[in-house]
Write an enzyme that holds these catalytic residues in place. Structure first.
Site, PDB file in Angstrom:
ATOM      1  N   SER A 120       0.822  -1.213   0.000  1.00  0.00           N
ATOM      2  CA  SER A 120       0.000   0.000   0.000  1.00  0.00           C
ATOM      3  C   SER A 120       0.855   1.263   0.000  1.00  0.00           C
ATOM      4  CB  SER A 120      -0.977   0.012   1.176  1.00  0.00           C
ATOM      5  OG  SER A 120      -0.416  -0.519   2.319  1.00  0.00           O
ATOM      6  N   GLU A 153      -6.891  -1.615  -6.678  1.00  0.00           N
ATOM      7  CA  GLU A 153      -6.121  -0.650  -7.459  1.00  0.00           C
ATOM      8  C   GLU A 153      -5.095  -1.447  -8.260  1.00  0.00           C
ATOM      9  OE1 GLU A 153      -6.324   3.312  -4.566  1.00  0.00           O
ATOM     10  OE2 GLU A 153      -4.608   1.979  -4.369  1.00  0.00           O
TER      11      GLU A 153
HETATM   12  P1  NAI Z   1      -0.075  -9.555   8.339  1.00  0.00           P
HETATM   13  O1  NAI Z   1       0.980  -9.221   9.318  1.00  0.00           O
HETATM   14  O2  NAI Z   1      -1.458  -9.813   8.809  1.00  0.00           O
HETATM   15  O3  NAI Z   1       0.391 -10.828   7.482  1.00  0.00           O
HETATM   16  C1  NAI Z   1       1.651 -10.990   6.924  1.00  0.00           C
HETATM   17  C2  NAI Z   1       1.952 -12.490   6.846  1.00  0.00           C
HETATM   18  O4  NAI Z   1       3.114 -12.668   6.039  1.00  0.00           O
HETATM   19  C3  NAI Z   1       2.263 -13.118   8.191  1.00  0.00           C
HETATM   20  O5  NAI Z   1       1.414 -14.248   8.381  1.00  0.00           O
HETATM   21  C4  NAI Z   1       3.735 -13.525   8.094  1.00  0.00           C
HETATM   22  O6  NAI Z   1       4.002 -14.743   8.771  1.00  0.00           O
HETATM   23  C5  NAI Z   1       3.925 -13.678   6.603  1.00  0.00           C
HETATM   24  N1  NAI Z   1       5.277 -13.455   6.121  1.00  0.00           N
HETATM   25  C6  NAI Z   1       6.106 -12.412   6.422  1.00  0.00           C
HETATM   26  N2  NAI Z   1       7.248 -12.503   5.733  1.00  0.00           N
HETATM   27  C7  NAI Z   1       7.159 -13.629   4.961  1.00  0.00           C
HETATM   28  C8  NAI Z   1       8.002 -14.242   3.999  1.00  0.00           C
HETATM   29  N3  NAI Z   1       9.198 -13.722   3.698  1.00  0.00           N
HETATM   30  N4  NAI Z   1       7.600 -15.380   3.405  1.00  0.00           N
HETATM   31  C9  NAI Z   1       6.386 -15.922   3.699  1.00  0.00           C
HETATM   32  N5  NAI Z   1       5.535 -15.376   4.590  1.00  0.00           N
HETATM   33  C10 NAI Z   1       5.910 -14.229   5.198  1.00  0.00           C
HETATM   34  O7  NAI Z   1      -0.064  -8.361   7.260  1.00  0.00           O
HETATM   35  P2  NAI Z   1      -1.259  -7.773   6.376  1.00  0.00           P
HETATM   36  O8  NAI Z   1      -1.986  -6.743   7.143  1.00  0.00           O
HETATM   37  O9  NAI Z   1      -2.012  -8.897   5.777  1.00  0.00           O
HETATM   38  O10 NAI Z   1      -0.433  -6.994   5.249  1.00  0.00           O
HETATM   39  C11 NAI Z   1       0.293  -7.664   4.238  1.00  0.00           C
HETATM   40  C12 NAI Z   1       0.604  -6.708   3.113  1.00  0.00           C
HETATM   41  O11 NAI Z   1      -0.580  -6.128   2.604  1.00  0.00           O
HETATM   42  C13 NAI Z   1       1.509  -5.535   3.475  1.00  0.00           C
HETATM   43  O12 NAI Z   1       2.328  -5.240   2.364  1.00  0.00           O
HETATM   44  C14 NAI Z   1       0.521  -4.423   3.719  1.00  0.00           C
HETATM   45  O13 NAI Z   1       1.080  -3.151   3.543  1.00  0.00           O
HETATM   46  C15 NAI Z   1      -0.502  -4.707   2.644  1.00  0.00           C
HETATM   47  N6  NAI Z   1      -1.843  -4.185   2.891  1.00  0.00           N
HETATM   48  C16 NAI Z   1      -2.425  -4.255   4.138  1.00  0.00           C
HETATM   49  C17 NAI Z   1      -3.702  -3.755   4.351  1.00  0.00           C
HETATM   50  C18 NAI Z   1      -4.334  -3.850   5.697  1.00  0.00           C
HETATM   51  O14 NAI Z   1      -5.347  -3.158   5.922  1.00  0.00           O
HETATM   52  N7  NAI Z   1      -3.850  -4.660   6.622  1.00  0.00           N
HETATM   53  C19 NAI Z   1      -4.477  -3.152   3.257  1.00  0.00           C
HETATM   54  C20 NAI Z   1      -3.818  -3.210   1.970  1.00  0.00           C
HETATM   55  C21 NAI Z   1      -2.536  -3.671   1.821  1.00  0.00           C
END
Ligand code: NAI
Length: 385
Positions: A120, A153
């Protein structure tokens, strides 16, 4: 270009789990990867609960619910992604970590597999740069909760091949989403255009013009589901302040995007909102305490005028088309109307008058009218017919 039938999702957190669900519901075979087995387990359990509820409510047949869930395979290793037509990552928001992931993926997937990012705030172009075939990289930015928010997007990097952007728009429509094409610029559409919803509300509060409750009530009276302060409390002040700071820095300190001292103080106090039972409001058992506010004359008009100006300026700077901006704000953050269609209904000159009077009162750059609006008023144009 090939339809995305076999889809890889890396990261089984909030966003990755939601994206996996969307793809599976669209009929794709999904491989969901997370380095944490616990995260995969949590994601499986959460999805089972969601579908049990949908079956209970009669929204989905029980055998369909079963087959959707069976279309998602969960693994802890990336190698299983080899046969995927496209892989989307939703891991931590860190350019170096995402780059390393894409480099590993390039060594596994086929030549023409697409690599997408759900970032994002990072530059899709910077992420593509780390790849051997940057032309296959694209941003697909989903909104939380992904299965419920229709907006995606679609953000081509500078290097992305033109056909891929068109293909991604068509694929997202086929998944039942409402895609909007955005230039790879800070905040893309929503996180840029929505800034005044928070920042102008904070200014009005800081000036003592209206209370938190009254500003929220004034915006709800315009059809917004939540006012700015209840929404910031829900998002979390740490997250909301970080997004504003990132956009502000990415625009070289443009004063329009300047973060608020008031919000920084909430972060400093660890009053992060609902998750701490305290932000602008206090919460008991998740229920907001205190009295309801009253509509205050002029408050909503000022915030809306700033939002419309920001939306118009995004058109001026070629970030996206008027139609895509209006889609984005309605389908990504539930705005009751498209901002530009709303500006048309106010009248472009009326909008300019409000902004000019703010500019005159404060003398600040942030109230500068977008040149596009001036051109439109001069030529008697509107955004839509
Ligand atoms: P989250 O923290 O809930 O989930 C991330 C997951 O990725 C975790 O389960 C973690 O174990 C895993 N992970 C981390 N590094 C890894 C790797 N190298 N290989 C495999 N798994 C890995 O995060 P969330 O909130 O789902 O966000 C994820 C992405 O989406 C980020 O880039 C964030 O900026 C983007 N995003 C988040 C939004 C939100 O409202 N939470 C909205 C739109 C985009």
């Amino acid at each position: 270009m090939k339809a995305w039938n076999k889809v890889g999702v890396v990261g089984a957190g909030t966003m990755g789990s939601g994206i996996a669900q969307i793809a599976a519901q669209a009929g794709c075979d999904v491989i969901l990867v997370d380095s944490s087995a616990e995260a995969l387990q949590r994601s499986r359990e959460k999805l089972a609960k969601v579908f049990a509820r949908l079956v209970e409510k009669g929204r989905i047949a029980s055998d369909e619910s079963e087959s959707v869930q069976q279309r998602i395979t969960r693994v802890t290793t990336l190698e299983s992604l080899a046969p995927c037509d496209m892989v989307i990552e939703a891991i931590v928001e860190d350019l170096a970590i995402k780059t390393t992931l894409f480099q590993s993926l390039e060594g596994m997937v086929s030549e023409d597999a697409v690599l997408a990012t759900n970032t994002s705030s990072l530059s899709v172009t910077a992420l593509a740069r780390g790849c051997t075939r940057p032309e296959r990289v694209i941003g697909l930015h989903f909104f939380n909760p992904a299965p419920l928010m229709a907006l995606v997007e679609v953000i081509p990097a500078l290097q992305t091949e033109a056909d891929l952007a068109r293909h991604a728009l068509a694929q997202m429509a086929a998944w039942g989403k409402s895609p909007a094409l955005a230039k790879d610029t800070p905040g893309f559409i929503v996180n840029r255009v929505a800034r005044p919803f928070y920042s102008e509300a904070l200014r009005i509060l800081e000036e003592g013009i209206a209370s938190v409750e009254d500003i929220d009530a004034s915006m709800r009276a315009q059809g917004f589901r939540m006012g700015p302060f209840e929404l910031m409390d829900l998002i979390g002040h740490d997250v909301n302040y970080a997004v504003t700071s990132t956009v502000h820095a990415a625009f070289y300190g443009d004063s329009r995007y300047r973060p608020s001292h008031t919000q920084r103080q909430l972060v400093a106090a660890n009053w992060l909102g609902r998750k701490r039972d305290r932000g602008f409001y206090t919460y008991e058992g998740g229920v907001r305490q205190g009295k309801e506010g009253q509509h205050v004359e002029g408050v909503a008009e000022r915030i809306l005028a700033m939002l419309m100006n920001e939306a118009a300026d995004a058109v001026f700077w070629q970030v996206a088309s008027p139609a895509d901006i209006d889609t984005a704000m309605q389908k990504g953050v539930n705005y009751p109307k498209g901002l530009l269609a709303w500006a048309d209904s106010w009248g472009i000159q009326e909008l300019i008058n409000i902004l000019d009077s703010l500019r005159q009162r404060y003398g600040e750059e942030r109230y500068k009218v977008s040149p596009l609006l001036r051109d439109m008023a001069r030529q008697g144009r509107t955004f839509f017919n």
